[in-house]
Design a protein around this motif. Structure first.
Motif, PDB file in Angstrom:
ATOM      1  N   TRP A   1       0.861  -1.176   0.000  1.00 31.27           N
ATOM      2  CA  TRP A   1       0.000   0.000   0.000  1.00 31.27           C
ATOM      3  C   TRP A   1       0.898   1.225   0.000  1.00 31.27           C
ATOM      4  O   TRP A   1       1.796   1.350   0.831  1.00 31.27           O
ATOM      5  CB  TRP A   1      -0.876  -0.023   1.245  1.00 31.27           C
ATOM      6  CG  TRP A   1      -1.806   1.151   1.333  1.00 31.27           C
ATOM      7  CD1 TRP A   1      -2.748   1.508   0.418  1.00 31.27           C
ATOM      8  CD2 TRP A   1      -1.893   2.108   2.394  1.00 31.27           C
ATOM      9  NE1 TRP A   1      -3.420   2.634   0.855  1.00 31.27           N
ATOM     10  CE2 TRP A   1      -2.911   3.017   2.056  1.00 31.27           C
ATOM     11  CE3 TRP A   1      -1.203   2.274   3.606  1.00 31.27           C
ATOM     12  CZ2 TRP A   1      -3.256   4.079   2.884  1.00 31.27           C
ATOM     13  CZ3 TRP A   1      -1.548   3.330   4.417  1.00 31.27           C
ATOM     14  CH2 TRP A   1      -2.572   4.223   4.061  1.00 31.27           C
TER      15      TRP A   1
ATOM     16  N   ARG B   1       1.196   5.309   0.114  1.00 35.22           N
ATOM     17  CA  ARG B   1       0.535   6.548   0.460  1.00 35.22           C
ATOM     18  C   ARG B   1       1.444   7.704   0.083  1.00 35.22           C
ATOM     19  O   ARG B   1       2.617   7.738   0.435  1.00 35.22           O
ATOM     20  CB  ARG B   1       0.272   6.584   1.968  1.00 35.22           C
ATOM     21  CG  ARG B   1      -0.692   7.678   2.362  1.00 35.22           C
ATOM     22  CD  ARG B   1      -0.766   7.800   3.849  1.00 35.22           C
ATOM     23  NE  ARG B   1       0.537   8.200   4.416  1.00 35.22           N
ATOM     24  CZ  ARG B   1       0.709   8.625   5.653  1.00 35.22           C
ATOM     25  NH1 ARG B   1      -0.301   8.676   6.468  1.00 35.22           N
ATOM     26  NH2 ARG B   1       1.908   8.980   6.081  1.00 35.22           N
ATOM     27  N   GLN B   2       0.866   8.642  -0.594  1.00 34.92           N
ATOM     28  CA  GLN B   2       1.673   9.759  -1.045  1.00 34.92           C
ATOM     29  C   GLN B   2       1.942  10.749   0.069  1.00 34.92           C
ATOM     30  O   GLN B   2       1.066  11.086   0.852  1.00 34.92           O
ATOM     31  CB  GLN B   2       0.963  10.462  -2.193  1.00 34.92           C
ATOM     32  CG  GLN B   2       1.874  11.431  -2.918  1.00 34.92           C
ATOM     33  CD  GLN B   2       1.094  12.414  -3.758  1.00 34.92           C
ATOM     34  OE1 GLN B   2       0.023  12.086  -4.236  1.00 34.92           O
ATOM     35  NE2 GLN B   2       1.625  13.604  -3.910  1.00 34.92           N
ATOM     36  N   LYS B   3       3.181  11.201   0.152  1.00 30.94           N
ATOM     37  CA  LYS B   3       3.511  12.254   1.107  1.00 30.94           C
ATOM     38  C   LYS B   3       3.164  13.600   0.488  1.00 30.94           C
ATOM     39  O   LYS B   3       3.077  13.732  -0.726  1.00 30.94           O
ATOM     40  CB  LYS B   3       5.013  12.233   1.388  1.00 30.94           C
ATOM     41  CG  LYS B   3       5.497  11.017   2.140  1.00 30.94           C
ATOM     42  CD  LYS B   3       7.012  11.097   2.279  1.00 30.94           C
ATOM     43  CE  LYS B   3       7.560   9.881   2.994  1.00 30.94           C
ATOM     44  NZ  LYS B   3       9.026   9.877   3.024  1.00 30.94           N
TER      45      LYS B   3
ATOM     46  N   LYS C   1      -2.326  15.314  -8.051  1.00 29.12           N
ATOM     47  CA  LYS C   1      -2.051  14.255  -7.087  1.00 29.12           C
ATOM     48  C   LYS C   1      -1.930  12.905  -7.782  1.00 29.12           C
ATOM     49  O   LYS C   1      -1.065  12.106  -7.461  1.00 29.12           O
ATOM     50  CB  LYS C   1      -3.169  14.185  -6.041  1.00 29.12           C
ATOM     51  CG  LYS C   1      -2.977  15.174  -4.928  1.00 29.12           C
ATOM     52  CD  LYS C   1      -4.049  15.012  -3.866  1.00 29.12           C
ATOM     53  CE  LYS C   1      -3.808  15.967  -2.712  1.00 29.12           C
ATOM     54  NZ  LYS C   1      -4.924  15.996  -1.785  1.00 29.12           N
TER      55      LYS C   1
ATOM     56  N   PHE D   1       1.320  10.574  -7.902  1.00 28.76           N
ATOM     57  CA  PHE D   1       1.242   9.186  -7.453  1.00 28.76           C
ATOM     58  C   PHE D   1       1.776   8.246  -8.517  1.00 28.76           C
ATOM     59  O   PHE D   1       2.575   7.359  -8.245  1.00 28.76           O
ATOM     60  CB  PHE D   1      -0.211   8.843  -7.126  1.00 28.76           C
ATOM     61  CG  PHE D   1      -0.400   7.386  -6.802  1.00 28.76           C
ATOM     62  CD1 PHE D   1      -0.095   6.913  -5.537  1.00 28.76           C
ATOM     63  CD2 PHE D   1      -0.872   6.512  -7.758  1.00 28.76           C
ATOM     64  CE1 PHE D   1      -0.257   5.578  -5.237  1.00 28.76           C
ATOM     65  CE2 PHE D   1      -1.033   5.173  -7.463  1.00 28.76           C
ATOM     66  CZ  PHE D   1      -0.720   4.703  -6.206  1.00 28.76           C
TER      67      PHE D   1
ATOM     68  N   VAL E   1       6.639   9.047  -1.480  1.00 29.64           N
ATOM     69  CA  VAL E   1       5.610   8.157  -0.968  1.00 29.64           C
ATOM     70  C   VAL E   1       6.094   7.381   0.253  1.00 29.64           C
ATOM     71  O   VAL E   1       7.276   7.150   0.438  1.00 29.64           O
ATOM     72  CB  VAL E   1       5.157   7.132  -2.045  1.00 29.64           C
ATOM     73  CG1 VAL E   1       4.557   7.857  -3.243  1.00 29.64           C
ATOM     74  CG2 VAL E   1       6.303   6.243  -2.470  1.00 29.64           C
ATOM     75  N   ASP E   2       5.118   7.027   1.085  1.00 28.91           N
ATOM     76  CA  ASP E   2       5.379   6.059   2.137  1.00 28.91           C
ATOM     77  C   ASP E   2       4.870   4.726   1.635  1.00 28.91           C
ATOM     78  O   ASP E   2       3.737   4.620   1.173  1.00 28.91           O
ATOM     79  CB  ASP E   2       4.607   6.432   3.408  1.00 28.91           C
ATOM     80  CG  ASP E   2       5.316   7.524   4.180  1.00 28.91           C
ATOM     81  OD1 ASP E   2       6.552   7.585   4.117  1.00 28.91           O
ATOM     82  OD2 ASP E   2       4.620   8.304   4.840  1.00 28.91           O
ATOM     83  N   ARG E   3       5.705   3.733   1.713  1.00 30.31           N
ATOM     84  CA  ARG E   3       5.287   2.412   1.249  1.00 30.31           C
ATOM     85  C   ARG E   3       5.034   1.513   2.453  1.00 30.31           C
ATOM     86  O   ARG E   3       5.878   1.373   3.329  1.00 30.31           O
ATOM     87  CB  ARG E   3       6.364   1.801   0.356  1.00 30.31           C
ATOM     88  CG  ARG E   3       6.013   0.401  -0.105  1.00 30.31           C
ATOM     89  CD  ARG E   3       7.131  -0.207  -0.912  1.00 30.31           C
ATOM     90  NE  ARG E   3       7.282   0.459  -2.191  1.00 30.31           N
ATOM     91  CZ  ARG E   3       8.428   0.862  -2.694  1.00 30.31           C
ATOM     92  NH1 ARG E   3       9.518   0.702  -2.009  1.00 30.31           N
ATOM     93  NH2 ARG E   3       8.483   1.426  -3.867  1.00 30.31           N
ATOM     94  N   TYR E   4       3.858   0.956   2.486  1.00 25.88           N
ATOM     95  CA  TYR E   4       3.515   0.048   3.569  1.00 25.88           C
ATOM     96  C   TYR E   4       3.249  -1.340   3.004  1.00 25.88           C
ATOM     97  O   TYR E   4       2.920  -1.488   1.835  1.00 25.88           O
ATOM     98  CB  TYR E   4       2.232   0.495   4.272  1.00 25.88           C
ATOM     99  CG  TYR E   4       2.320   1.814   4.988  1.00 25.88           C
ATOM    100  CD1 TYR E   4       2.589   1.856   6.349  1.00 25.88           C
ATOM    101  CD2 TYR E   4       2.099   3.010   4.310  1.00 25.88           C
ATOM    102  CE1 TYR E   4       2.643   3.073   7.025  1.00 25.88           C
ATOM    103  CE2 TYR E   4       2.159   4.229   4.969  1.00 25.88           C
ATOM    104  CZ  TYR E   4       2.436   4.255   6.326  1.00 25.88           C
ATOM    105  OH  TYR E   4       2.488   5.456   6.981  1.00 25.88           O
TER     106      TYR E   4
ATOM    107  N   LYS F   1      -0.134  -3.177   9.633  1.00 27.16           N
ATOM    108  CA  LYS F   1       0.461  -2.316   8.626  1.00 27.16           C
ATOM    109  C   LYS F   1       1.894  -2.028   9.014  1.00 27.16           C
ATOM    110  O   LYS F   1       2.169  -1.629  10.137  1.00 27.16           O
ATOM    111  CB  LYS F   1      -0.336  -1.015   8.555  1.00 27.16           C
ATOM    112  CG  LYS F   1      -0.210  -0.288   7.259  1.00 27.16           C
ATOM    113  CD  LYS F   1      -1.364   0.679   7.083  1.00 27.16           C
ATOM    114  CE  LYS F   1      -1.465   1.684   8.236  1.00 27.16           C
ATOM    115  NZ  LYS F   1      -2.574   2.606   8.072  1.00 27.16           N
TER     116      LYS F   1
END
Ligand SMILES: [Zn+2]
Length: 78
Positions: free
Chosen positions: A18, A20-22, A33, A37, A56-59, A68
């Protein structure tokens, strides 16, 4: 999806990535956006996109318990 060791489950489970964009240099509009992304996403997967990865933060999310885990380093999965 890829198998990874989940600390909560204590075993190898399926994990889903997953991203998530910083907050970034890109504009705040929906279109911008999306562009940001996609830029980060594709350069991240293509490798060599170090600058874009910073956006991005990658989870990875455990598919068994939903845990998570932040995973902002290296290649996604091998
Ligand atoms: Zn788990």
């Amino acid at each position: 999806m890829a198998k990874q060791c989940c600390e909560r489950c204590g075993k190898e489970t399926e994990h889903k990535e997953w991203i998530r964009q910083k907050p970034s240099k890109y504009g705040a509009s929906r279109k911008e956006k999306l562009k940001a992304f996609l830029d980060g996403f594709f350069s991240g997967w293509g490798g060599g996109g170090a600058a874009a990865i910073d956006l991005v933060d990658r989870y990875v999310i455990c598919q068994e318990c939903g845990r998570k885990k932040l995973q902002n380093y290296g290649d996604p999965f091998q």
